[in-house]
Write an enzyme that holds these catalytic residues in place. Sequence first.
Site, PDB file in Angstrom:
ATOM      1  N   HIS A  26     -11.318  14.764   9.674  1.00  0.00           N
ATOM      2  CA  HIS A  26     -10.219  15.824   9.522  1.00  0.00           C
ATOM      3  C   HIS A  26     -10.901  17.015  10.237  1.00  0.00           C
ATOM      4  O   HIS A  26     -12.158  17.146  10.168  1.00  0.00           O
ATOM      5  CB  HIS A  26      -9.937  15.991   8.184  1.00  0.00           C
ATOM      6  N   CYS A  53      -4.360  14.327   3.556  1.00  0.00           N
ATOM      7  CA  CYS A  53      -4.010  13.478   2.393  1.00  0.00           C
ATOM      8  C   CYS A  53      -3.295  14.365   1.403  1.00  0.00           C
ATOM      9  O   CYS A  53      -3.742  15.457   1.178  1.00  0.00           O
ATOM     10  CB  CYS A  53      -5.190  12.928   1.742  1.00  0.00           C
TER      11      CYS A  53
HETATM   12  P1  HMG Z   1       0.855   4.187 -10.364  1.00  0.00           P
HETATM   13  O1  HMG Z   1       1.865   5.224 -10.812  1.00  0.00           O
HETATM   14  O2  HMG Z   1      -0.420   4.076 -11.009  1.00  0.00           O
HETATM   15  O3  HMG Z   1       1.534   3.027 -10.083  1.00  0.00           O
HETATM   16  O4  HMG Z   1       0.421   4.661  -8.678  1.00  0.00           O
HETATM   17  P2  HMG Z   1       1.912   1.696 -10.830  1.00  0.00           P
HETATM   18  O5  HMG Z   1       1.019   0.578 -10.760  1.00  0.00           O
HETATM   19  O6  HMG Z   1       1.796   2.247 -12.460  1.00  0.00           O
HETATM   20  O7  HMG Z   1       3.636   1.730 -10.593  1.00  0.00           O
HETATM   21  C1  HMG Z   1       4.418   2.608 -11.086  1.00  0.00           C
HETATM   22  C2  HMG Z   1       5.773   2.524 -10.082  1.00  0.00           C
HETATM   23  O8  HMG Z   1       5.408   2.448  -8.777  1.00  0.00           O
HETATM   24  C3  HMG Z   1       6.425   1.023 -10.422  1.00  0.00           C
HETATM   25  O9  HMG Z   1       7.772   1.221 -10.197  1.00  0.00           O
HETATM   26  C4  HMG Z   1       5.671   0.220  -9.289  1.00  0.00           C
HETATM   27  O10 HMG Z   1       6.717  -0.871  -9.190  1.00  0.00           O
HETATM   28  C5  HMG Z   1       5.795   1.198  -8.223  1.00  0.00           C
HETATM   29  P3  HMG Z   1       8.738   1.578 -11.486  1.00  0.00           P
HETATM   30  O11 HMG Z   1       8.579   0.454 -12.076  1.00  0.00           O
HETATM   31  O12 HMG Z   1       8.330   2.769 -12.115  1.00  0.00           O
HETATM   32  O13 HMG Z   1      10.011   1.658 -10.794  1.00  0.00           O
HETATM   33  N1  HMG Z   1       4.637   0.881  -7.180  1.00  0.00           N
HETATM   34  C6  HMG Z   1       4.773   0.671  -5.741  1.00  0.00           C
HETATM   35  N2  HMG Z   1       5.943   0.722  -5.163  1.00  0.00           N
HETATM   36  C7  HMG Z   1       5.841   0.801  -3.744  1.00  0.00           C
HETATM   37  N3  HMG Z   1       4.607   0.206  -3.209  1.00  0.00           N
HETATM   38  C8  HMG Z   1       3.672   0.116  -3.805  1.00  0.00           C
HETATM   39  C9  HMG Z   1       3.758   0.369  -5.172  1.00  0.00           C
HETATM   40  N4  HMG Z   1       2.816   0.306  -6.211  1.00  0.00           N
HETATM   41  C10 HMG Z   1       3.434   0.629  -7.371  1.00  0.00           C
HETATM   42  N5  HMG Z   1       2.566  -0.072  -3.189  1.00  0.00           N
HETATM   43  C11 HMG Z   1      -0.129   3.869  -6.611  1.00  0.00           C
HETATM   44  C12 HMG Z   1      -0.523   3.797  -8.157  1.00  0.00           C
HETATM   45  C13 HMG Z   1      -1.398   3.297  -5.902  1.00  0.00           C
HETATM   46  C14 HMG Z   1       1.190   3.012  -6.329  1.00  0.00           C
HETATM   47  C15 HMG Z   1       0.129   5.451  -6.250  1.00  0.00           C
HETATM   48  O14 HMG Z   1      -1.012   6.078  -6.531  1.00  0.00           O
HETATM   49  C16 HMG Z   1       0.033   5.431  -4.625  1.00  0.00           C
HETATM   50  O15 HMG Z   1       1.102   4.975  -3.977  1.00  0.00           O
HETATM   51  N6  HMG Z   1      -0.769   6.106  -3.858  1.00  0.00           N
HETATM   52  C17 HMG Z   1      -0.863   6.300  -2.814  1.00  0.00           C
HETATM   53  C18 HMG Z   1      -1.504   7.392  -2.254  1.00  0.00           C
HETATM   54  C19 HMG Z   1      -1.474   7.895  -0.754  1.00  0.00           C
HETATM   55  O16 HMG Z   1      -0.703   7.260  -0.064  1.00  0.00           O
HETATM   56  N7  HMG Z   1      -2.400   8.523  -0.231  1.00  0.00           N
HETATM   57  C20 HMG Z   1      -2.797   8.673   1.328  1.00  0.00           C
HETATM   58  C21 HMG Z   1      -3.396   7.846   1.871  1.00  0.00           C
HETATM   59  S1  HMG Z   1      -5.144   7.558   1.711  1.00  0.00           S
HETATM   60  C22 HMG Z   1      -5.602   8.725   2.862  1.00  0.00           C
HETATM   61  O17 HMG Z   1      -4.735   9.344   3.348  1.00  0.00           O
HETATM   62  C23 HMG Z   1      -7.249   8.936   3.002  1.00  0.00           C
HETATM   63  C24 HMG Z   1      -7.482   8.361   4.438  1.00  0.00           C
HETATM   64  O18 HMG Z   1      -6.703   8.988   5.675  1.00  0.00           O
HETATM   65  C25 HMG Z   1      -9.049   8.452   4.669  1.00  0.00           C
HETATM   66  C26 HMG Z   1      -9.480  10.022   4.607  1.00  0.00           C
HETATM   67  O19 HMG Z   1      -8.923  10.691   5.430  1.00  0.00           O
HETATM   68  O20 HMG Z   1     -10.180  10.470   3.516  1.00  0.00           O
HETATM   69  C27 HMG Z   1      -7.129   6.886   4.619  1.00  0.00           C
HETATM   70 MG    MG Z   2      -7.253  10.816   6.854  1.00  0.00          MG
END
Ligand code: HMG
Ligand code: MG
Length: 305
Positions: free
Chosen positions: A210, A241
């Site tokens: 980044h 992020c």
């Molecule tokens: P949580 O709240 O702990 O999830 O989030 P949960 O398992 O308790 O589930 C809660 C609700 O979310 C449930 O629905 C699940 O079904 C739903 P409800 O019963 O409330 O209706 N759910 C989902 N729905 C769709 N797709 C899924 C999913 N999982 C659960 N996959 C969770 C945990 C991992 C889901 C959440 O924290 C999350 O989605 N985080 C994503 C964060 C993200 O996208 N960050 C950016 C990407 S990483 C990045 O950018 C870094 C990178 O570029 C490298 C760098 O630069 O460092 C790669």
């Molecule tokens: Mg990144």
Amino acid sequence: MTISYPKKVTIIEVGPRDGLQNEKQFVPTEIKTKFITALSDSGISEMEITSFVSPKWVPQMKDASDIVRASNSIPKKKIVLVPNEKGIARALEENCNALAVFVGVSDTFNKKNINKTTKESLNELIPTIRRLKQMGIFLRACISTAFYCPFEGKIEKEKVIELCQAFVDSGIDELSVADTIGMANPIESYDLFTDLKSLFPNTLITAHFHDTRKMALANILASLQAGVDRFDSSAGGLGGCPFAPGATGNVATEDVVFMLHQMGIETGIDLAKLLDAIDVIASQMERPLESAQYKLHLQDQLKQA
Ligand code: HMG
Ligand code: MG
């Protein structure tokens, strides 16, 4: 002493995923698809096109399935991010064959990003990776906060290597090692990537910078010197992020491509077509794009008008 550089570098375009995930205003699915197609047409060979994360956490990525379906005819490596089993199931339902898992070296960041400690993530992911590898899926592990964490500060290199080792042992194909908040300096980049290249010679090693402090190109140069020939970057320099406060966009693909071409290093990307692809997304942004190459492209357009 002569420094040697690779003759060819692979750019992994992360604009449609990392670039857009931080945008508050929803970008219509057809614009995202047009952007992905135009990027592919410019010669990009590998791309993170979306992520199957929770739409409550990252609303911009709620159209992941539609994006995959609309990109089906693009004959390039199309990677999707998956945070957990639910994300993996959604991606497999769409027949995705290249998945990226992501874990922070820092526990605090990992908790804020995916609601698990690093160890919890790893314990869940290792058997999953083995299972997916048996299915013939390409797997990449994105290692966040490999240099600095917005909450825990400087990260020890040994912890990064330990995490990478666990992924390599599980059979991962690629490690994308990230300076999530754009704090690394070229000496740190050279040092870490030299070690990773020598420790994991059979794993693809990719650097993900980044550009928060405008050190990303310097870090890329240092990583090239360490033997890295794969870089993540984001068209237009978009990105960040949402769970890493203070982080700004990825290094801009067009600036990386320009630098590499000037150095005589091939990328297979047509810079003019890449800049045209960025026009597709720039019109959706509420602010001007900051990359040097894109600013020059806009000046050229004004002169021609
Ligand atoms: P949580 O709240 O702990 O999830 O989030 P949960 O398992 O308790 O589930 C809660 C609700 O979310 C449930 O629905 C699940 O079904 C739903 P409800 O019963 O409330 O209706 N759910 C989902 N729905 C769709 N797709 C899924 C999913 N999982 C659960 N996959 C969770 C945990 C991992 C889901 C959440 O924290 C999350 O989605 N985080 C994503 C964060 C993200 O996208 N960050 C950016 C990407 S990483 C990045 O950018 C870094 C990178 O570029 C490298 C760098 O630069 O460092 C790669
Ligand atoms: Mg990144």
